[in-house]
Structure formats: structure tokens, C-alpha cells
Design a protein around this motif. Structure first.
Motif, short mmCIF file in Angstrom:
data_model
loop_
_atom_site.label_atom_id
_atom_site.label_comp_id
_atom_site.label_asym_id
_atom_site.label_seq_id
_atom_site.Cartn_x
_atom_site.Cartn_y
_atom_site.Cartn_z
N ALA A 3 118.80 33.31 11.72
CA ALA A 3 117.39 33.01 11.58
C ALA A 3 116.62 33.71 12.69
O ALA A 3 117.18 34.01 13.75
CB ALA A 3 117.14 31.50 11.65
N ALA A 4 115.35 33.97 12.43
CA ALA A 4 114.50 34.64 13.42
C ALA A 4 113.06 34.20 13.22
O ALA A 4 112.65 33.83 12.12
CB ALA A 4 114.61 36.16 13.28
N VAL A 5 112.30 34.26 14.30
CA VAL A 5 110.88 33.94 14.24
C VAL A 5 110.14 34.90 15.15
O VAL A 5 110.64 35.28 16.21
CB VAL A 5 110.61 32.47 14.64
N VAL A 6 108.95 35.31 14.72
CA VAL A 6 108.12 36.23 15.49
C VAL A 6 106.77 35.58 15.75
O VAL A 6 106.14 35.04 14.82
CB VAL A 6 107.92 37.57 14.74
N LEU A 7 106.33 35.63 17.00
CA LEU A 7 105.02 35.10 17.39
C LEU A 7 104.09 36.25 17.74
O LEU A 7 104.49 37.23 18.36
CB LEU A 7 105.14 34.16 18.59
N SER A 8 102.82 36.09 17.38
CA SER A 8 101.81 37.09 17.68
C SER A 8 101.49 37.11 19.17
O SER A 8 101.92 36.21 19.91
CB SER A 8 100.53 36.76 16.91
N PRO A 9 100.74 38.10 19.65
CA PRO A 9 100.35 38.10 21.06
C PRO A 9 99.62 36.83 21.48
O PRO A 9 99.64 36.45 22.65
CB PRO A 9 99.43 39.32 21.17
N GLU A 10 99.01 36.15 20.50
CA GLU A 10 98.31 34.90 20.79
C GLU A 10 99.22 33.67 20.66
O GLU A 10 98.78 32.55 20.92
CB GLU A 10 97.10 34.73 19.85
N GLY A 11 100.47 33.89 20.22
CA GLY A 11 101.42 32.79 20.13
C GLY A 11 101.51 32.13 18.77
O GLY A 11 102.17 31.09 18.63
N GLU A 12 100.91 32.71 17.75
CA GLU A 12 100.98 32.16 16.40
C GLU A 12 102.18 32.73 15.65
O GLU A 12 102.56 33.88 15.86
CB GLU A 12 99.70 32.50 15.62
N VAL A 13 102.78 31.92 14.78
CA VAL A 13 103.90 32.39 13.96
C VAL A 13 103.38 33.41 12.96
O VAL A 13 102.51 33.11 12.15
CB VAL A 13 104.59 31.23 13.23
N ILE A 14 103.92 34.64 13.00
CA ILE A 14 103.49 35.66 12.04
C ILE A 14 104.62 36.10 11.13
O ILE A 14 104.39 36.78 10.13
CB ILE A 14 102.89 36.89 12.77
N ALA A 15 105.85 35.70 11.45
CA ALA A 15 106.98 35.99 10.57
C ALA A 15 108.08 34.99 10.87
O ALA A 15 108.33 34.65 12.02
CB ALA A 15 107.48 37.41 10.76
N GLN A 16 108.72 34.52 9.81
CA GLN A 16 109.85 33.59 9.96
C GLN A 16 110.89 33.94 8.93
O GLN A 16 110.59 34.09 7.74
CB GLN A 16 109.37 32.15 9.80
N HIS A 17 112.12 34.09 9.37
CA HIS A 17 113.23 34.43 8.49
C HIS A 17 114.31 33.38 8.69
O HIS A 17 114.91 33.29 9.77
CB HIS A 17 113.76 35.82 8.82
N GLY A 18 114.57 32.59 7.67
CA GLY A 18 115.48 31.46 7.84
C GLY A 18 114.75 30.29 8.49
O GLY A 18 113.53 30.31 8.68
N ASN A 19 115.50 29.28 8.85
CA ASN A 19 114.92 28.05 9.39
C ASN A 19 114.76 28.14 10.90
O ASN A 19 115.69 27.90 11.65
CB ASN A 19 115.81 26.86 9.01
N ALA A 20 113.55 28.43 11.35
CA ALA A 20 113.28 28.54 12.78
C ALA A 20 113.09 27.18 13.44
O ALA A 20 112.97 27.11 14.67
CB ALA A 20 112.04 29.40 13.02
N GLU A 21 113.07 26.12 12.65
CA GLU A 21 112.90 24.79 13.22
C GLU A 21 114.24 24.07 13.38
O GLU A 21 114.28 22.90 13.76
CB GLU A 21 111.94 23.97 12.35
N ALA A 22 115.33 24.77 13.10
CA ALA A 22 116.66 24.21 13.35
C ALA A 22 116.97 24.30 14.83
O ALA A 22 116.47 25.18 15.55
CB ALA A 22 117.70 24.97 12.55
N LEU A 23 117.80 23.38 15.31
CA LEU A 23 118.16 23.35 16.72
C LEU A 23 119.23 24.39 17.03
O LEU A 23 120.13 24.63 16.23
CB LEU A 23 118.70 21.97 17.09
N ILE A 24 119.10 24.99 18.21
CA ILE A 24 120.10 25.92 18.72
C ILE A 24 120.36 25.62 20.19
O ILE A 24 119.55 24.97 20.85
CB ILE A 24 119.67 27.39 18.58
N LEU A 25 121.47 26.09 20.70
CA LEU A 25 121.69 26.13 22.14
C LEU A 25 121.32 27.55 22.58
O LEU A 25 122.00 28.51 22.18
CB LEU A 25 123.15 25.84 22.48
N PRO A 26 120.28 27.73 23.37
CA PRO A 26 119.83 29.07 23.74
C PRO A 26 120.82 29.84 24.61
O PRO A 26 120.70 31.05 24.75
CB PRO A 26 118.53 28.82 24.52
N ARG A 27 121.77 29.13 25.20
CA ARG A 27 122.73 29.72 26.11
C ARG A 27 121.99 30.53 27.18
O ARG A 27 121.04 30.06 27.78
CB ARG A 27 123.76 30.55 25.34
N SER A 28 122.37 31.77 27.43
CA SER A 28 121.74 32.50 28.54
C SER A 28 120.30 32.93 28.26
O SER A 28 119.61 33.38 29.17
CB SER A 28 122.57 33.73 28.91
#
Length: 331
Positions: free
Chosen positions: A29-54
Motif C-alpha cells: 500500500a502507498a499514500v501520497v500527500l500534497s505539499p499542503e498535506g492533503e491526500v492526493i493519491a492512495q493505493h491500497g489501504n493506507a489506514e491499515a496499521l504498520i510498524l514503521p521500523r526505521s
């Protein structure tokens, strides 16, 4: 039950092609935010939980500095790095420790061999043993220890989730992500790592990337200084031949991968992408992130082509290129 990323949530982020045959596919999954911080593209479920690791390291580094550690330049950049353990990396980490009256024995990360092949070969030649300072997270740990020294918190037990430093880091993560931490685990280096949504990670990284060093708010000033330090010293964040360092040197972006296929990238105009591959592979993360930024106009197709040439994306057959790792149909 925690809502983690599943196969049903995922799209095809990348493929591995060999002589025209698609040999492997990386979903995620992936999500892209605009320079203003708005969601402009989402591929898959970006609201699912992940462990960001590093990929959480920029947040941890900012928290350590706002807790009292005063570092800049190469030392600040090393505080957010997953470095390859070269002698140059180790020299800076040792300087970070010494300036706080600390030494390598104070590091809570495990001893490790450097991932850099030259450094490892030299150590083996000299009959040296693996060391904590060579571990890829030693810069983060040195920065955490410096925060403890500056604030008067005990350095012993600084990785415990109840330690004041870790409580402060947790607060900073929640403030930047704009959501509550759903779960806390222990990362490979021994430090706590916090589960947030992929969107929350993107939101936090965007806030870091768009922060000004002239802000009246200390957290924003530190974030701006951190991003500048990494962009000015791309060797610190990873090392020679490593994707993060290559991306920063080639494109002028801020890039930070995390284990298990996590990647965040900020374009010069502050467009931000965060992604996670479901199988945990990172081999396509940088080129997929750059491609997503180019789709928004934040980078050019020529930028992506230059990065593709610089990254180790060739699929080899008999020692010769016969295919390539490239973005998939899901983006």
C-alpha cells in the motif's frame, strides 16, 4: 484485533521481470500527500496499521533533540540513520558519544558486523569482532543517550518503554502522526517501535519535511534542521551504494527506509509518499516512491530515470542484465 495490512488491502507496487517474464510481484500500500498535506493519491489501504521500523527514526531523532540533545550537521543526520557501519559513520557516532561523556558500552543496541562490505572485510582482516557502534542504529542510540545526559535522565534503561525518554518519544510520535499509537513492539535494535497507520506515518513525515527552521515552535525548528542535515550529508543516512543515500544524492529528496518494506520520501516541494510492501522486501521501495512522486509532478520522469540507473535494479542472468525491478500496475 489490530487492523494491520492484509492481502485484501494491497495492490501491486512492483514487479521483477526476467527476460520478459514476470518472476515476482511485490504487493503493498502507498499514500501520497500534497505539499499542503492533503491526500492526493492512495493505493491500497493506507489506514491499515504498520510498524514503521526505521522510518520512525526521524520522529525519534526529533524527540531526542527536543528532550535536550543539542546536535547538528553530520551528528544530527546520524541520529536518524540506518547506516552501513563504515569507518566514517563509526567515527561520527563515537564523537557523539564522547561529547556526552559516554562510550560504546553505554549503547543499548546489539553488537553487529557492518553491512558495508569494505568495512567488514577490513575488520575480518584485522581480526576485529562485531561491535555495537557498527550496528546500523548506533547513531539513533547515541542521540537517545545524549538526550538523557542533557536532561538528567538515567542512561541505564533508556530503552525501557517506561523510561522518560521513551514516554517523550511516544508523545512526539502521536503529535506528529495526528493519531494514537495502537501498539508498541521492540525493534531489532532493542528500541520501542510504535504501530501507526501508513497515513499517520505519511502525515508525520510531511510535517517534518515542511517544517521551518525559523518556526517559533521548537519541534518544527528541530525538524527543519534534521531534514537539512540529511540532505546536506546524504552519506550519513545509509552509506555508499545504499538506496536512501542514492535517492538523496540523485534527486535532492529526503528518503528513509524501514525494515520490512517501509519507505518514506519527501520531494523538494514537500510532496510526501509513504509505502509498505506486504512481503517485507525493500528492493523496489525507492523507485516506487520516486515514481509516485513523479506522477504528481513533484519529480520529473527524467528524475525517475536517473534514479533507476543509479539504483541496483538490474536482474542478472549469467552476470549480465536480463531484466529489471520496476513499478507495478497497482500504481
Amino acid at each position: 484485533m489490530l487492523e494491520t495490512l492484509t492481502i485484501a488491502d494491497a495492490v501491486e507496487l512492483a514487479i521483477v521481470e526476467r527476460n520478459g517474464f514476470v518472476e515476482s510481484r511485490h504487493a503493498g500500500a502507498a499514500v501520497v500527500l500534497s505539499p499542503e498535506g492533503e491526500v492526493i493519491a492512495q493505493h491500497g489501504n493506507a489506514e491499515a496499521l504498520i510498524l514503521p521500523r526505521s522510518s520512525l527514526k526521524p520522529l525519534q531523532a526529533i524527540a531526542s533533540v527536543t528532550a535536550g540533545a543539542t546536535l547538528e550537521g553530520e551528528q544530527l543526520a546520524l541520529g536518524t540513520a540506518s547506516h552501513s557501519g563504515t569507518d566514517r559513520h563509526v567515527e561520527v557516532v563515537r564523537e557523539m558519544l564522547a561529547a556526552g561523556g559516554l562510550n560504546e558500552d553505554d549503547l543499548g543496541c546489539p553488537a553487529a558486523w557492518p553491512s558495508d562490505s569494505t568495512a567488514r572485510r577490513d575488520m575480518l582482516r584485522d581480526h576485529a569482532d562485531k561491535a555495537r557502534v557498527r550496528m546500523n542504529c548506533s547513531g539513533k542510540h547515541a542521540l537517545m543517550l545524549r538526550a538523557c545526559v542533557a536532561t538528567g535522565w538515567p542512561t541505564e534503561g533508556y530503552l525501557d518503554t517506561a523510561h522518560p525518554l521513551q514516554v517523550h518519544i511516544r508523545d512526539v510520535v502521536e503529535r506528529l502522526a495526528g493519531e494514537k499509537i495502537a501498539h508498541t513492539a521492540i525493534d531489532g535494535c532493542g528500541a520501542p517501535v510504535h504501530a501507526i497507520t501508513l497515513l499517520g506515518l505519511a502525515r508525520a513525515i510531511h510535517r517534518i519535511g515542511s517544517a521551518s527552521e525559523r518556526s517559533p515552535f521548537a519541534l518544527h525548528r528541530v525538524a527543519g534542521a534534521l531534514v537539512r542535515a540529511v540532505r546536506e550529508n546524504p552519506w550519513t543516512i545509509a552509506g555508499p551504494g545504499e538506496p536512501d543515500t542514492i535517492a538523496i544524492e540523485t534527486l535532492g529528496v529526503f528518503a528513509k527506509h524501514g525494515a520490512e518494506g517501509v519507505m518514506v520520501m519527501i520531494a523538494p516541494d514537500n510532496t510526501t509518499v509513504a509505502l509498505k510492501t506486504l512481503d517485507g522486501s525493500s528492493r523496489a521501495s525507492a523507485i516506487v516512491a520516486a515514481t509516485l512522486l513523479a506522477r504528481t509532478g513533484a519529480l520529473t520522469e527524467a528524475d525517475v530515470a536517473a534514479l533507476a540507473t543509479a539504483l541496483p535494479l538490474d536482474v542478472l542472468g549469467g552476470g549480465q542484465p536480463v531484466g529489471m525491478i520496476r513499478p507495478g500496475s497497482g500504481i
